[in-house]
Design a protein around this motif. Structure first.
Motif, PDB file in Angstrom:
ATOM      1  N   ARG A  76      44.500  31.926  32.923  1.00  0.00           N
ATOM      2  CA  ARG A  76      44.433  31.487  34.323  1.00  0.00           C
ATOM      3  C   ARG A  76      45.308  30.273  34.616  1.00  0.00           C
ATOM      4  O   ARG A  76      45.821  30.134  35.725  1.00  0.00           O
ATOM      5  CB  ARG A  76      42.973  31.132  34.686  1.00  0.00           C
ATOM      6  N   PHE A  85      46.480  36.544  37.289  1.00  0.00           N
ATOM      7  CA  PHE A  85      45.496  37.348  38.037  1.00  0.00           C
ATOM      8  C   PHE A  85      44.849  38.445  37.179  1.00  0.00           C
ATOM      9  O   PHE A  85      44.101  39.265  37.694  1.00  0.00           O
ATOM     10  CB  PHE A  85      46.182  38.028  39.229  1.00  0.00           C
ATOM     11  N   GLY A 107      37.041  31.356  34.717  1.00  0.00           N
ATOM     12  CA  GLY A 107      37.744  32.332  35.559  1.00  0.00           C
ATOM     13  C   GLY A 107      37.577  33.787  35.161  1.00  0.00           C
ATOM     14  O   GLY A 107      38.436  34.610  35.467  1.00  0.00           O
ATOM     15  N   ASN A 109      36.235  37.591  35.465  1.00  0.00           N
ATOM     16  CA  ASN A 109      35.883  38.433  36.614  1.00  0.00           C
ATOM     17  C   ASN A 109      34.500  39.045  36.464  1.00  0.00           C
ATOM     18  O   ASN A 109      33.805  39.288  37.446  1.00  0.00           O
ATOM     19  CB  ASN A 109      36.900  39.570  36.780  1.00  0.00           C
ATOM     20  N   SER A 134      39.564  38.112  45.493  1.00  0.00           N
ATOM     21  CA  SER A 134      40.401  37.033  46.000  1.00  0.00           C
ATOM     22  C   SER A 134      40.411  35.945  44.949  1.00  0.00           C
ATOM     23  O   SER A 134      39.401  35.725  44.264  1.00  0.00           O
ATOM     24  CB  SER A 134      39.820  36.465  47.294  1.00  0.00           C
ATOM     25  N   TYR A 135      41.523  35.290  44.800  1.00  0.00           N
ATOM     26  CA  TYR A 135      41.605  34.209  43.827  1.00  0.00           C
ATOM     27  C   TYR A 135      41.681  32.882  44.559  1.00  0.00           C
ATOM     28  O   TYR A 135      42.185  32.795  45.680  1.00  0.00           O
ATOM     29  CB  TYR A 135      42.805  34.420  42.900  1.00  0.00           C
ATOM     30  N   GLU A 137      42.571  28.705  44.250  1.00  0.00           N
ATOM     31  CA  GLU A 137      43.236  27.650  43.491  1.00  0.00           C
ATOM     32  C   GLU A 137      42.836  26.304  44.061  1.00  0.00           C
ATOM     33  O   GLU A 137      43.004  26.054  45.247  1.00  0.00           O
ATOM     34  CB  GLU A 137      44.753  27.816  43.546  1.00  0.00           C
ATOM     35  N   GLY A 143      41.056  30.997  39.629  1.00  0.00           N
ATOM     36  CA  GLY A 143      40.394  32.213  39.168  1.00  0.00           C
ATOM     37  C   GLY A 143      39.776  32.948  40.326  1.00  0.00           C
ATOM     38  O   GLY A 143      40.013  32.606  41.503  1.00  0.00           O
ATOM     39  N   PRO A 144      38.975  33.964  40.022  1.00  0.00           N
ATOM     40  CA  PRO A 144      38.323  34.732  41.091  1.00  0.00           C
ATOM     41  C   PRO A 144      37.472  33.823  41.976  1.00  0.00           C
ATOM     42  O   PRO A 144      36.896  32.848  41.483  1.00  0.00           O
ATOM     43  CB  PRO A 144      37.431  35.720  40.324  1.00  0.00           C
ATOM     44  N   ASP A 145      37.413  34.156  43.239  1.00  0.00           N
ATOM     45  CA  ASP A 145      36.621  33.366  44.190  1.00  0.00           C
ATOM     46  C   ASP A 145      35.152  33.435  43.810  1.00  0.00           C
ATOM     47  O   ASP A 145      34.503  34.469  43.990  1.00  0.00           O
ATOM     48  CB  ASP A 145      36.846  33.927  45.607  1.00  0.00           C
ATOM     49  N   GLN A 149      31.985  36.103  44.369  1.00  0.00           N
ATOM     50  CA  GLN A 149      31.771  36.952  43.210  1.00  0.00           C
ATOM     51  C   GLN A 149      30.333  37.408  43.127  1.00  0.00           C
ATOM     52  O   GLN A 149      29.417  36.609  43.201  1.00  0.00           O
ATOM     53  CB  GLN A 149      32.101  36.191  41.918  1.00  0.00           C
TER      54      GLN A 149
END
Lengths: 179, 161
Positions: A76, A85, A107, A109, A134-135, A137, A143-145, A149
């Motif tokens: 990540r 991603f 991060g 998934n 969605s990621y 930053e 990482g993934p939102d 999640q």
């Protein structure tokens, strides 16, 4: 279960235990996945990823050498990461909340608890393939939102972590109901 | 400060889903899943070899711990039992997973190593050997129940004491 063709997915297995690697690879091959690579720890995974355009990584948590969490952080956050991603499923026998949060914050998934079955592995892969991540930053995270999640309930595996015999029975009933 | 912490939302280029076809001749259906389960079943013989190796390693780690009961040797026992826990259920040996789990939890809860610590670990190691030796698949029936309940009682007592 939706009928999904995962044949063309390039899947990287990162696992230090050769028996687990054999098990995961055998399941994936039986499910039709043709392009699989393996790495024995996080450092080797980063090497492999430089020459392998993986669609998905399945990482063990606890490994000799660079462990799963550190590997996720490198994927990540490293400036030279081949694919920040990359969807990552973390294999774990650990289900303590603090450890799960650590993995989330690194991060990942999704999670998959050990022991695995063909169905649990396929279900988790499909879950990751099906989600539009969605990621995010920030200064401290990529990482993934995490706000959106929805980690699948780890009920089966979490209970197994604490099971006594009665809980084992409950688990089996749950599994058959889910399955 | 607010600006610094404002997250940047990024939608990744999703090349993954374009490769995921739904349906079609190569789709993963129940039949493919059954084939995969059959492959796991076919690996049971290999598992029984692997787990014998693990049990030997576990015994060796335990012997080392008895000789020198430091944290490093205790951690070796944890790692091996963690692997045993993670594999058993995949091959139908759910009791291996359950007892491996008990051993991991016992080690995690152990704050001070006492002579009873080694005794509790020995019981777990012996139980794991019995499960494989008697080929106790699934939950092991009444014998499995007795083994697991007995282990938990001993572990609880030793942790309390």
């Amino acid at each position: 279960m939706p009928e999904i063709d995962i044949k063309k997915q390039k899947i990287l297995i990162v696992e230090d235990n050769p028996h687990f690697r054999t098990l995961i690879q055998s399941i994936l091959q039986a499910l039709g996945v043709e392009n699989i690579e393996e790495a024995r720890d996080g450092a080797e995974a980063m090497e492999v990823l430089r020459g392998y355009d993986a669609d998905l990584a399945i990482l063990d948590w606890k490994m000799d050498g660079v462990d799963g969490i550190e590997c996720v952080r490198r994927i990540r956050n490293d400036t030279e990461s081949p694919n920040r991603f990359l969807p990552i499923i973390m294999l774990t026998g650990y289900t303590e909340e603090s450890l799960m949060n650590e993995a989330r914050n690194a991060g990942v998934n999704d999670f998959l608890g050990k022991p695995i079955s063909a169905k649990s592995l396929l279900t988790r892969i499909i879950s990751v393939l099906d989600q539009e991540f969605s990621y995010v930053e920030t200064e401290t995270y990529f990482g993934p939102d995490r706000r959106r999640q929805q980690f699948p309930h780890q009920g089966n595996d979490r209970r197994k972590e604490q099971m006594n015999f009665v809980k084992l029975k409950v688990y089996e009933r749950m599994e058959s109901r889910v399955g | 400060m607010a600006d610094e912490e404002k997250p940047k939302i990024i939608t990744p280029p999703n090349t993954l889903k374009s490769k995921v076809k739904t349906g079609g001749p190569g789709a993963v259906d129940e039949a493919a899943l059954e084939r995969a389960e059959a492959v796991i079943e076919g690996l049971t013989g290999s598992y029984l070899e692997w787990v014998q190796d693990d049990l030997k390693k576990l015994q060796a780690a335990f012997d080392q711990f008895v000789a020198d009961n430091n944290a490093e040797n205790l951690d070796k026992i944890f790692q091996i039992s963690h692997d045993i826990k993670g594999q058993g259920g995949s091959f139908g040996y759910k009791l291996m997973t359950a007892v491996g789990n008990e051993l991991c939890r016992f080690i995690e809860k152990t704050e001070t190593v006492t002579p009873q610590t080694a005794e509790a670990i020995r019981l777990h190691v012996e139980t794991l050997k019995i499960i494989i030796g008697r080929d106790l698949k699934g939950d092991g029936g009444k014998e499995g129940e007795a083994l697991l309940v007995g282990l938990q009682q001993v572990s609880d007592k030793l942790l309390e004491g």
